[in-house]
Design an enzyme around this catalytic site. Structure first.
Site, PDB file in Angstrom:
ATOM      1  N   ALA A 119       0.856  -1.191   0.000  1.00 21.95           N
ATOM      2  CA  ALA A 119       0.000   0.000   0.000  1.00 21.95           C
ATOM      3  C   ALA A 119       0.893   1.243   0.000  1.00 21.95           C
ATOM      4  O   ALA A 119       2.049   1.194   0.415  1.00 21.95           O
ATOM      5  CB  ALA A 119      -0.890  -0.026   1.230  1.00 21.95           C
ATOM      6  N   GLY A 165       1.198  -5.211   1.174  1.00 20.25           N
ATOM      7  CA  GLY A 165       0.001  -5.294   0.349  1.00 20.25           C
ATOM      8  C   GLY A 165       0.287  -5.961  -0.990  1.00 20.25           C
ATOM      9  O   GLY A 165      -0.604  -6.567  -1.597  1.00 20.25           O
TER      10      GLY A 165
HETATM   11  N1  CO8 Z   1       4.564   3.437  -0.499  1.00 21.62           N
HETATM   12  C1  CO8 Z   1       4.969   4.600  -1.079  1.00 21.62           C
HETATM   13  N2  CO8 Z   1       6.181   4.759  -1.671  1.00 21.62           N
HETATM   14  C2  CO8 Z   1       7.006   3.692  -1.657  1.00 21.62           C
HETATM   15  C3  CO8 Z   1       6.645   2.462  -1.088  1.00 21.62           C
HETATM   16  C4  CO8 Z   1       5.349   2.342  -0.485  1.00 21.62           C
HETATM   17  N3  CO8 Z   1       4.893   1.192   0.042  1.00 21.62           N
HETATM   18  N4  CO8 Z   1       7.689   1.603  -1.218  1.00 21.62           N
HETATM   19  C5  CO8 Z   1       8.637   2.272  -1.886  1.00 21.62           C
HETATM   20  N5  CO8 Z   1       8.240   3.537  -2.142  1.00 21.62           N
HETATM   21  C6  CO8 Z   1       8.993   4.590  -2.828  1.00 21.62           C
HETATM   22  C7  CO8 Z   1      10.096   5.110  -1.937  1.00 21.62           C
HETATM   23  O1  CO8 Z   1       9.616   6.092  -1.024  1.00 21.62           O
HETATM   24  C8  CO8 Z   1      11.019   5.683  -2.976  1.00 21.62           C
HETATM   25  O2  CO8 Z   1      10.490   6.914  -3.428  1.00 21.62           O
HETATM   26  P1  CO8 Z   1      11.409   8.268  -3.484  1.00 21.62           P
HETATM   27  O3  CO8 Z   1      12.459   7.931  -4.504  1.00 21.62           O
HETATM   28  O4  CO8 Z   1      10.444   9.308  -3.907  1.00 21.62           O
HETATM   29  O5  CO8 Z   1      11.966   8.433  -2.127  1.00 21.62           O
HETATM   30  C9  CO8 Z   1      10.912   4.705  -4.143  1.00 21.62           C
HETATM   31  O6  CO8 Z   1       9.669   4.021  -3.937  1.00 21.62           O
HETATM   32  C10 CO8 Z   1      12.015   3.666  -4.158  1.00 21.62           C
HETATM   33  O7  CO8 Z   1      12.031   3.026  -2.895  1.00 21.62           O
HETATM   34  P2  CO8 Z   1      13.380   2.722  -2.091  1.00 21.62           P
HETATM   35  O8  CO8 Z   1      14.377   3.791  -2.358  1.00 21.62           O
HETATM   36  O9  CO8 Z   1      13.013   2.456  -0.669  1.00 21.62           O
HETATM   37  O10 CO8 Z   1      13.841   1.370  -2.826  1.00 21.62           O
HETATM   38  P3  CO8 Z   1      14.772   0.198  -2.249  1.00 21.62           P
HETATM   39  O11 CO8 Z   1      15.079  -0.682  -3.416  1.00 21.62           O
HETATM   40  O12 CO8 Z   1      15.906   0.772  -1.487  1.00 21.62           O
HETATM   41  O13 CO8 Z   1      13.868  -0.628  -1.191  1.00 21.62           O
HETATM   42  C11 CO8 Z   1      11.864  -1.734  -0.476  1.00 21.62           C
HETATM   43  C12 CO8 Z   1      12.791  -1.397  -1.656  1.00 21.62           C
HETATM   44  C13 CO8 Z   1      12.589  -2.694   0.478  1.00 21.62           C
HETATM   45  C14 CO8 Z   1      10.629  -2.431  -1.029  1.00 21.62           C
HETATM   46  C15 CO8 Z   1      11.500  -0.430   0.290  1.00 21.62           C
HETATM   47  O14 CO8 Z   1      11.050   0.542  -0.648  1.00 21.62           O
HETATM   48  C16 CO8 Z   1      10.423  -0.582   1.314  1.00 21.62           C
HETATM   49  O15 CO8 Z   1      10.684  -1.079   2.406  1.00 21.62           O
HETATM   50  N6  CO8 Z   1       9.193  -0.137   0.985  1.00 21.62           N
HETATM   51  C17 CO8 Z   1       8.104  -0.143   1.927  1.00 21.62           C
HETATM   52  C18 CO8 Z   1       7.498  -1.528   2.052  1.00 21.62           C
HETATM   53  C19 CO8 Z   1       6.438  -1.498   3.100  1.00 21.62           C
HETATM   54  O16 CO8 Z   1       6.694  -1.350   4.280  1.00 21.62           O
HETATM   55  N7  CO8 Z   1       5.200  -1.611   2.694  1.00 21.62           N
HETATM   56  C20 CO8 Z   1       4.120  -1.583   3.662  1.00 21.62           C
HETATM   57  C21 CO8 Z   1       2.965  -0.856   3.084  1.00 21.62           C
HETATM   58  S1  CO8 Z   1       1.603  -1.059   4.185  1.00 21.62           S
HETATM   59  C22 CO8 Z   1       0.631  -2.209   3.425  1.00 21.62           C
HETATM   60  O17 CO8 Z   1       0.888  -2.647   2.340  1.00 21.62           O
HETATM   61  C23 CO8 Z   1      -0.588  -2.619   4.182  1.00 21.62           C
HETATM   62  C24 CO8 Z   1      -1.684  -3.036   3.215  1.00 21.62           C
HETATM   63  C25 CO8 Z   1      -2.974  -2.989   3.953  1.00 21.62           C
HETATM   64  C26 CO8 Z   1      -4.157  -3.204   3.029  1.00 21.62           C
HETATM   65  C27 CO8 Z   1      -5.419  -2.996   3.763  1.00 21.62           C
HETATM   66  C28 CO8 Z   1      -6.643  -3.209   2.876  1.00 21.62           C
HETATM   67  C29 CO8 Z   1      -7.922  -2.906   3.633  1.00 21.62           C
END
Ligand code: CO8
Length: 314
Positions: A119, A165
């Site tokens: 998400a 997500g």
């Molecule tokens: N949301 C928004 N932006 C994101 C997300 C995300 N989930 N993940 C990555 N990005 C963005 C980063 O902010 C970054 O943007 P910017 O360049 O503008 O700073 C860009 O994508 C690249 O990301 P990274 O630099 O972090 O890339 P890496 O290769 O270093 O790392 C990872 C990759 C490990 C995947 C890392 O990006 C990460 O940990 N992301 C977050 C993952 C996470 O915690 N997700 C949880 C989301 S909560 C969820 O999904 C709950 C769902 C509930 C559903 C409910 C339904 C009712």
């Protein structure tokens, strides 16, 4: 709808607390995030006037008979984070494929780098209170994936993951195939939330309680090979071969009666929701009801006459 973001650079003043830093994020998120270019893809069976314009996904048909639907998430600046507009587009594309009789199977995929990082955290961060998220039925459009009636395959690639997500929508699909570099994780705990779209429910059913607990409580990911070993994915292919292999599998599924395939999917899904006795009863009734279809007779006659069946999906 909550606000959506793309690539961001935030400039904070020294010693700002979380609430003050959130104001800076909000300002960026609400004002002027860049919009990726529009992809306009025709969907088979959808007239020119009805063709949808997509920003965050590519939609087309694949396979020799063009009978496999294909949806590719394309929001590279946020590793395919699942913002509202992206999920709405996926939901619309699924609706179109569901009502297109020629489509017998659909593939949901991401990029070579990421299937989805979950998400959109930048969309969620500014949500102020429980009442807002509850009243807005926050992320309820995700349910479309789980309630889709035709076979849906997740083809997941990317060293940057099938996260949170992203992992949950993959688990809503019927079959997951992975590229060998893919990683699967439920890291929500690391940002102060718990999984909300099946991570605490579908994951234990797929990998067992102990591994699921380890994943949701530590947030640590598992590799594609581990995911196969635990039964989360059906098979692992080399990353470059993933899509051709998955299209082959989808074509095999789409070659069967689309009608009976949906009945088969419905019966199999009941295994997760019913007792064994109820499930066996449901299966028997569905089996009996295949005898009310033209395709049941066509399938059996084709076998006897040593020819390929020509299903009408009736
Ligand atoms: N949301 C928004 N932006 C994101 C997300 C995300 N989930 N993940 C990555 N990005 C963005 C980063 O902010 C970054 O943007 P910017 O360049 O503008 O700073 C860009 O994508 C690249 O990301 P990274 O630099 O972090 O890339 P890496 O290769 O270093 O790392 C990872 C990759 C490990 C995947 C890392 O990006 C990460 O940990 N992301 C977050 C993952 C996470 O915690 N997700 C949880 C989301 S909560 C969820 O999904 C709950 C769902 C509930 C559903 C409910 C339904 C009712």
């Amino acid at each position: 709808m909550f606000p959506t973001s793309d690539r961001a650079t935030y400039i904070y003043k020294e010693n700002m607390n979380s609430a003050e830093r959130l104001k800076v994020v909000k300002k960026h998120v609400i004002g002027g995030a860049h919009e990726p270019h529009i992809h306009n893809r025709a969907i088979k069976g959808v007239s020119q006037q009805e063709e949808r314009k997509y920003k965050y996904i590519h939609v087309r048909t694949v396979g020799k008979g063009s009978n496999v639907g294909y949806i590719e998430l394309d929001r590279p600046s946020a590793l395919n984070a699942l913002c509202d507009p992206l999920m709405l587009e996926v939901s619309n594309a699924l609706d179109d494929f569901e009502s297109d009789d020629s489509i017998g199977c659909v593939i949901l995929t991401g990029s070579n780098k990421a299937f989805s990082a979950g998400a959109d955290i930048k969309q969620m961060a500014p949500v102020a209170k429980y009442a807002d998220i509850y009243k807005a039925k926050f992320l309820s459009q995700w349910d479309k994936i789980a309630s889709f009636r035709k076979p849906l395959i997740a083809a997941v690639n990317g060293y940057a993951n099938v996260m949170a997500g992203g992992c949950e929508i993959a688990m809503m699909c019927d079959i997951i195939y992975a590229g060998d570099t893919a990683k699967f994780g439920q890291p929500e705990i690391k940002i102060g939330i718990i999984p909300g779209a099946g991570g605490t429910q579908r994951l234990p059913r797929a990998v067992g309680k102990s591994k699921a607990m380890e994943m949701v409580l530590t947030g640590d990911p598992i590799t594609a090979d581990e995911a196969k070993q635990y039964g989360l994915v059906a098979d692992v292919f080399s990353a470059k071969d993933l899509l051709p292999k998955v299209i082959e599998k989808a074509e095999k599924i789409a070659a069967n009666s689309h009608l009976v395939t949906s009945m088969c999917k419905e019966a199999t899904n009941k295994a997760f929701e019913m007792t064994l006795a109820e499930g066996l009863h449901f299966e028997k009734r569905m089996f009996h009801s295949t005898f009310a279809t033209d395709d049941r007779l066509e399938g059996m006659m084709a076998f006897i006459e040593k020819r390929k069946p020509n299903y009408s999906n009736e």
